[in-house]
Motif scaffolding. Structure first.
Motif, mmCIF file in Angstrom:
data_model
loop_
_atom_site.group_PDB
_atom_site.id
_atom_site.type_symbol
_atom_site.label_atom_id
_atom_site.label_comp_id
_atom_site.label_asym_id
_atom_site.label_seq_id
_atom_site.Cartn_x
_atom_site.Cartn_y
_atom_site.Cartn_z
ATOM 1 N N ARG A 18 0.831 -1.196 0.000
ATOM 2 C CA ARG A 18 0.000 0.000 0.000
ATOM 3 C C ARG A 18 0.870 1.253 0.000
ATOM 4 N NH1 ARG A 18 -5.304 -0.923 1.254
ATOM 5 N NH2 ARG A 18 -5.832 -3.023 1.954
ATOM 6 N N GLY A 19 0.267 2.384 -0.402
ATOM 7 C CA GLY A 19 0.980 3.653 -0.358
ATOM 8 C C GLY A 19 1.688 3.973 -1.658
ATOM 9 N N TRP A 20 2.283 5.179 -1.698
ATOM 10 C CA TRP A 20 2.906 5.633 -2.941
ATOM 11 C C TRP A 20 4.134 4.808 -3.307
ATOM 12 C CZ3 TRP A 20 7.913 7.399 -3.025
ATOM 13 C CH2 TRP A 20 8.487 7.738 -1.794
ATOM 14 N N ARG A 21 4.828 4.260 -2.268
ATOM 15 C CA ARG A 21 5.996 3.436 -2.600
ATOM 16 C C ARG A 21 5.580 2.190 -3.363
ATOM 17 N NH1 ARG A 21 7.292 5.501 2.484
ATOM 18 N NH2 ARG A 21 9.300 6.590 2.587
ATOM 19 N N GLY A 22 4.457 1.606 -2.957
ATOM 20 C CA GLY A 22 3.959 0.445 -3.691
ATOM 21 C C GLY A 22 3.485 0.822 -5.080
ATOM 22 N N THR A 23 2.874 2.008 -5.180
ATOM 23 C CA THR A 23 2.355 2.450 -6.474
ATOM 24 C C THR A 23 3.465 2.601 -7.500
ATOM 25 O OG1 THR A 23 0.514 3.582 -5.393
ATOM 26 C CG2 THR A 23 1.064 4.282 -7.633
ATOM 27 N N ILE A 24 4.561 3.238 -7.123
ATOM 28 C CA ILE A 24 5.615 3.479 -8.117
ATOM 29 C C ILE A 24 6.455 2.225 -8.374
ATOM 30 C CG2 ILE A 24 5.749 5.928 -7.558
ATOM 31 C CD1 ILE A 24 8.327 5.362 -6.042
ATOM 32 N N ALA A 25 6.365 1.242 -7.473
ATOM 33 C CA ALA A 25 7.182 0.037 -7.647
ATOM 34 C C ALA A 25 6.404 -1.112 -8.293
ATOM 35 C CB ALA A 25 7.745 -0.427 -6.296
ATOM 36 N N SER A 26 5.078 -1.013 -8.373
ATOM 37 C CA SER A 26 4.282 -2.146 -8.843
ATOM 38 C C SER A 26 4.565 -2.467 -10.313
ATOM 39 C CB SER A 26 2.795 -1.835 -8.678
ATOM 40 O OG SER A 26 2.024 -2.875 -9.244
ATOM 41 N N VAL A 27 4.691 -3.756 -10.602
ATOM 42 C CA VAL A 27 4.832 -4.207 -11.993
ATOM 43 C C VAL A 27 3.710 -5.178 -12.339
ATOM 44 C CG1 VAL A 27 7.336 -3.885 -11.983
ATOM 45 C CG2 VAL A 27 6.391 -6.114 -11.341
ATOM 46 N N ASN A 28 2.717 -5.287 -11.455
ATOM 47 C CA ASN A 28 1.624 -6.227 -11.691
ATOM 48 C C ASN A 28 0.806 -5.799 -12.909
ATOM 49 O OD1 ASN A 28 -1.419 -6.987 -11.176
ATOM 50 N ND2 ASN A 28 -0.152 -8.502 -10.115
ATOM 51 N N HIS A 29 0.460 -6.744 -13.766
ATOM 52 C CA HIS A 29 -0.192 -6.403 -15.027
ATOM 53 C C HIS A 29 -1.573 -5.792 -14.819
ATOM 54 C CE1 HIS A 29 -3.370 -9.545 -15.574
ATOM 55 N NE2 HIS A 29 -2.681 -10.102 -14.587
ATOM 56 N N SER A 30 -2.282 -6.181 -13.766
ATOM 57 C CA SER A 30 -3.598 -5.591 -13.516
ATOM 58 C C SER A 30 -3.465 -4.120 -13.133
ATOM 59 C CB SER A 30 -4.321 -6.366 -12.414
ATOM 60 O OG SER A 30 -4.603 -7.678 -12.821
ATOM 61 N N ASP A 31 -2.482 -3.798 -12.272
ATOM 62 C CA ASP A 31 -2.250 -2.402 -11.900
ATOM 63 C C ASP A 31 -1.889 -1.574 -13.121
ATOM 64 O OD1 ASP A 31 -2.719 -3.083 -9.295
ATOM 65 O OD2 ASP A 31 -0.595 -3.252 -8.746
ATOM 66 N N ILE A 32 -0.940 -2.075 -13.911
ATOM 67 C CA ILE A 32 -0.471 -1.309 -15.072
ATOM 68 C C ILE A 32 -1.595 -1.161 -16.096
ATOM 69 C CG2 ILE A 32 1.255 -1.203 -16.898
ATOM 70 C CD1 ILE A 32 2.382 -0.928 -14.075
ATOM 71 N N GLY A 33 -2.352 -2.227 -16.328
ATOM 72 C CA GLY A 33 -3.452 -2.151 -17.282
ATOM 73 C C GLY A 33 -4.494 -1.124 -16.866
ATOM 74 N N ARG A 34 -4.866 -1.153 -15.585
ATOM 75 C CA ARG A 34 -5.857 -0.177 -15.105
ATOM 76 C C ARG A 34 -5.347 1.257 -15.273
ATOM 77 N NH1 ARG A 34 -7.588 -4.184 -10.995
ATOM 78 N NH2 ARG A 34 -5.718 -3.665 -9.804
ATOM 79 N N ALA A 115 5.696 -1.895 -16.946
ATOM 80 C CA ALA A 115 5.744 -0.718 -16.076
ATOM 81 C C ALA A 115 6.554 0.404 -16.718
ATOM 82 C CB ALA A 115 6.340 -1.106 -14.725
ATOM 83 N N TYR A 116 7.667 0.048 -17.350
ATOM 84 C CA TYR A 116 8.487 1.060 -18.036
ATOM 85 C C TYR A 116 7.661 1.730 -19.153
ATOM 86 C CZ TYR A 116 12.185 2.975 -21.011
ATOM 87 O OH TYR A 116 12.968 3.806 -21.787
#
Length: 830
Positions: A18-34, A115-116
């Motif tokens: 959770r939080g902004w650190r997780g947001t900028i580090a996430s490489v999960n395809h569901s997060d990136i797709g959304r 993510a890149y």
């Protein structure tokens, strides 16, 4: 292991903090797709507001709402945003989110690359929107035709913003294309043969192949035009041997396939949603796939379709006109398959179905006007008129937005886990369909009455007033419809009841998971024996939750997913994907620094972020791998398989090969441009040509071949476990590549005239720069391989780095020899 313990263990591995650190580090395809989808919709809203400003200006004659300078920025940015920041990214987002779920996989093949690409898209789009806010947005039209976009006629940074910003965004598109191809070909559920894949995956696979071939010509054209603007290399200046037509060829080599790149994913949505709404299976699965392949092939032979009025020879006009009409055949096959599916089933008039019916009406009309424009005599009359604007919107809005709206309502329960609010969506549909037809159907008439596109004002006695006024009224009705759509989605997310699993009773795998899906998608991967696995086995979802599939256990903190044989779907190996990291955003920031340095004219300063990208790329690759062999691991169902590090043909090898395909397309486009200038451009032959340099060129060619041979020897030595000789061969290969780069630069300095004098010298220097860059990349690959061998990351089983270094070595050798042939053969023949 109980289902709950399995869920907790898998979430601990695949989840995002959770939080902004997780947001900028996430490489999960569901997060990136959304994120892609939300950002694309935001850019769509900005583009829509610009369109409303355009219609406000044109609603009445002699309007003083905005002046010509602002109006030029408005229509340029509207087209650029809709094409580059909305349509393609929206499809990328849907693909990134949905594809692994439909294939029964846990993620895409290269999560960090996803993510890149996302961060590059966000930063590149922000540059364009920031320029709009500062009043320095591009203003030469989204085609950026030369000489209008050349320095003499667009002296500010407006054109540079477009050239650099769009190129930055295109990095994202190429990344997504490679990601999609490798994921479809390798990361499917075991048993899913090619002929068992969901049709949506076929559409995405073919679209992605089109992207890696279609986008490099535009990237090359943007680089050449930016170099001309920045350093006065005259690629497009006819006075010094350049040609404005070269830009048009490079642009439309991208531009016409782009129409199908936008249409095909949306057509994939139609082929997915329509059978579910009709409560039957799709008719003509094989015919549709064959039609897709034909459409992709034909789309690359139509680019001159957009250049009928530029003085093309009559023979070429006839060929391209026939090809333009021929493309209607595979399109019609799909349309008839969809109609047959409706006829064969029991259609339900639910909201996604309403949008599909709207798609049929709008797209078929757009297709018919496309056939009209494919006829040379009619195109000559309607060219650059509002008839073309109407056709373009009927094809793109009908062919993309209506299916995507159908897909949005179909998959929103999957994204949100919520059921939709009744009635509001239907009201939005009717506002959109009525507003759209009122806006754009009348533009056919405006165009036939002679109104040119892109004029900012017109006189009241031209006879266009009432048509323009009604079009503007229609655009505002349509805007209200989209606003209502956004409200409907918001209510579904924040105020609606929970949706049940598989609310449409569909048969594809994305519905075989809880809603919204967990970070790991499915608790265990299925064995697929049918095109609609969920329809064939209604208990499949429960079986996967109970761990009765592949990879049911969480172990060692690995992000595991199955890889299969591309054709048969047989188990091949286990892929261990990288976890969350900040490397993608760091690399994107540094890449953005490179483009901003160029935009601000700080060319020497740009070398600093370029070095940073190289360093981060090295770090990116270094973090992968292991120092020990693992061997075969258990994968469930009583089977074992090796991990990806210890097999040939792992995803990284596929990704590198596809990158080189895109790279080779860029080289082919450069050679095409060089040949085009020789044959067509005025003021040729050049007053000064290459003088000498043959001996240095021979040294460069010999060193390139030697470097390729050494890379192969290094790979062979790794295969036999002889790591010492392999490391020495890699170092020797790196030294050979250094000789190649030095010899190429020496050839240019000693034998070529200055690049600012004539397009011949500019194109020759561009070829040398290309070959030198690839020698440098091959040098780095060899150096990396030597370092990895020394650090213990390479063994006879773990030989991927050697295979990839060989690929780059071979490609650099071919590129060097081809460039040298381009430089010296014309002189030898003369």
């Amino acid at each position: 292991m109980t289902p709950l313990r399995r869920h907790r263990a898998l979430t601990a591995i695949w989840g995002t903090p959770r939080g902004w650190r997780g947001t900028i580090a996430s490489v999960n395809h569901s997060d990136i797709g959304r994120r892609f989808i939300l950002a694309a919709f935001a850019f769509f809203a900005i583009g829509g507001i610009l369109a409303m400003l355009i219609r406000a200006q044109l609603a009445t004659p002699d309007s003083a709402f905005v002046g010509p300078a602002v109006y030029n920025q408005l229509f340029t940015m509207h087209g650029s945003i809709m094409m580059f920041l909305f349509a393609i990214p929206m499809f990328e987002g849907l693909a990134l989110y949905m594809l692994p779920k439909m294939l029964g996989s846990r993620d895409m093949a290269f999560p960090r690359l996803s993510a890149y690409g996302w961060w590059c898209y966000l930063f590149g789009g922000s540059i364009l929107i920031g320029a709009l806010a500062l009043g320095v947005a591009p203003d030469g039209g989204w085609f950026m035709y030369t000489p209008l976009s050349s320095k003499a006629y667009t002296p500010g940074i407006n054109a540079d913003v477009w050239l650099l910003g769009i190129t930055f965004v295109e990095i994202s598109a190429i990344s997504a294309a490679i990601e999609i191809i490798v994921s479809v070909l390798k990361l499917r559920a075991p048993g899913m043969r090619l002929d068992r894949m969901p049709l949506f995956a076929w559409y995405l696979l073919i679209t992605a192949f089109m992207m890696i071939v279609a986008f490099p010509p535009l990237i090359l054209g943007s680089i050449l035009l930016e170099v001309e603007r920045a350093f006065d290399w005259p690629f497009f200046d006819p006075v010094r041997g350049g040609s404005a037509m070269l830009w048009q060829h490079l642009f439309w080599l991208f531009g016409h396939p782009e129409v199908y790149i936008i249409f095909l994913p949306a057509a994939g949505v139609v082929s997915t949603v329509l059978p579910v709404m009709a409560r039957t299976t799709i008719l003509g699965y094989g015919w549709i796939v064959a039609a897709l392949l034909a459409l992709a092939f034909l789309s690359f032979g139509l680019w001159v379709h957009h250049m009928f009025t530029t003085g093309i020879p009559h023979m070429a006009l006839g060929f391209f006109s026939a090809a333009s009409a021929l493309v209607a055949v595979p399109t019609a096959i799909q349309v008839f398959a969809w109609i047959g599916t409706l006829w064969n089933g029991r259609p339900e008039l639910k909201l996604p179905m309403l949008y599909l019916l709207g798609f049929f009406q709008v797209f078929v009309l757009g297709g018919l006007t496309g056939v009209m424009l494919a006829m040379v005599p009619f195109d000559g009359q309607a060219h650059d008129s509002y008839f073309v604007v109407a056709h373009l919107h009927y094809v793109l809005v009908g062919g993309f937005i209506f299916p995507m709206l159908a897909g949005a309502h179909y998959w929103l329960p999957h994204f949100t886990g919520r059921a939709r609010v009744p009635r509001l969506g239907e009201a939005a549909f009717w506002l959109i369909i009525i507003g759209f037809n009122l806006t754009f159907f009348l533009m056919h008439l405006t165009g036939l009455l002679g109104m040119p596109r892109r004029i900012y004002s017109y006189s009241g006695d031209m006879g266009w007033t009432w048509l323009n006024l009604l079009s503007s009224v229609g655009s505002f009705i349509m805007a209200f419809g989209f606003a209502l759509f956004a409200i409907d989605v918001g209510l579904q997310i924040f105020a609606s009841r929970r949706s049940r699993r598989n609310p449409w009773r569909a048969g594809t795998l994305e519905w075989a998971m809880p809603l919204p899906p967990a970070a790991y998608n499915i608790a265990s991967q299925p064995h697929v024996d049918d095109r609609e696995p969920l329809a064939a086995d209604p208990e499949l979802a429960l079986k996967l939750v109970r761990g009765e599939g592949y990879l049911p256990e969480a172990r060692y903190g690995w992000r595991e997913t199955m890889a299969v044989d591309s054709a048969t779907g047989a188990v091949d190996h286990v892929v261990i994907l990288p976890g969350n990291t900040r490397l993608p955003i760091l690399t994107a920031v540094v890449t953005g620094g490179f483009f901003l340095s160029l935009l601000l004219g700080q060319y020497w300063l740009a070398l600093l972020p370029l070095a940073g990208v190289v360093a981060l790329g090295w770090r990116w690759a270094w973090l992968l791998g292991a120092r020990e062999d693992v061997g075969a691991v258990a994968i469930g169902l009583g089977q074992t398989a090796p991990i990806h590090r210890e097999v040939a043909g792992a995803p990284s090898w596929w990704g590198t090969s596809l990158l080189l395909v895109a790279d080779a397309t860029l080289l082919a486009s450069l050679v095409f441009g060089y040949a085009f200038l020789w044959v067509v451009a005025p003021n040729w032959p050049p007053p000064e040509r290459i003088d000498g340099g043959v001996a240095i060129g021979v040294i460069a060619a010999a060193a390139a071949v030697s470097a390729a041979v050494l890379a192969r020897r290094a790979q062979a030595s790794v295969g036999t476990g002889s790591l010492g000789p392999a490391r020495r061969a890699a170092l020797a290969g790196a030294a050979a590549q250094a000789i190649v780069a030095g010899a190429l630069v020496a050839t240019g300095v000693t034998a070529l005239p200055a690049p600012t004098g004539h397009a011949y010298a500019a194109a020759s220097w561009a070829l040398i720069a290309y070959a030198t860059l690839h020698a440098a990349i091959a040098l780095l690959c060899n150096g990396f391989l030597a370092a990895r061998i020394r650090a213990g990351y390479v063994s006879a089983a773990r030989a991927q780095e050697a295979a990839i270094a060989r690929l780059f070595g071979d490609y650099a050798a071919v590129a060097t020899i081809l460039v040298l042939l381009c430089l010296f053969v014309p002189e030898l023949v003369a």
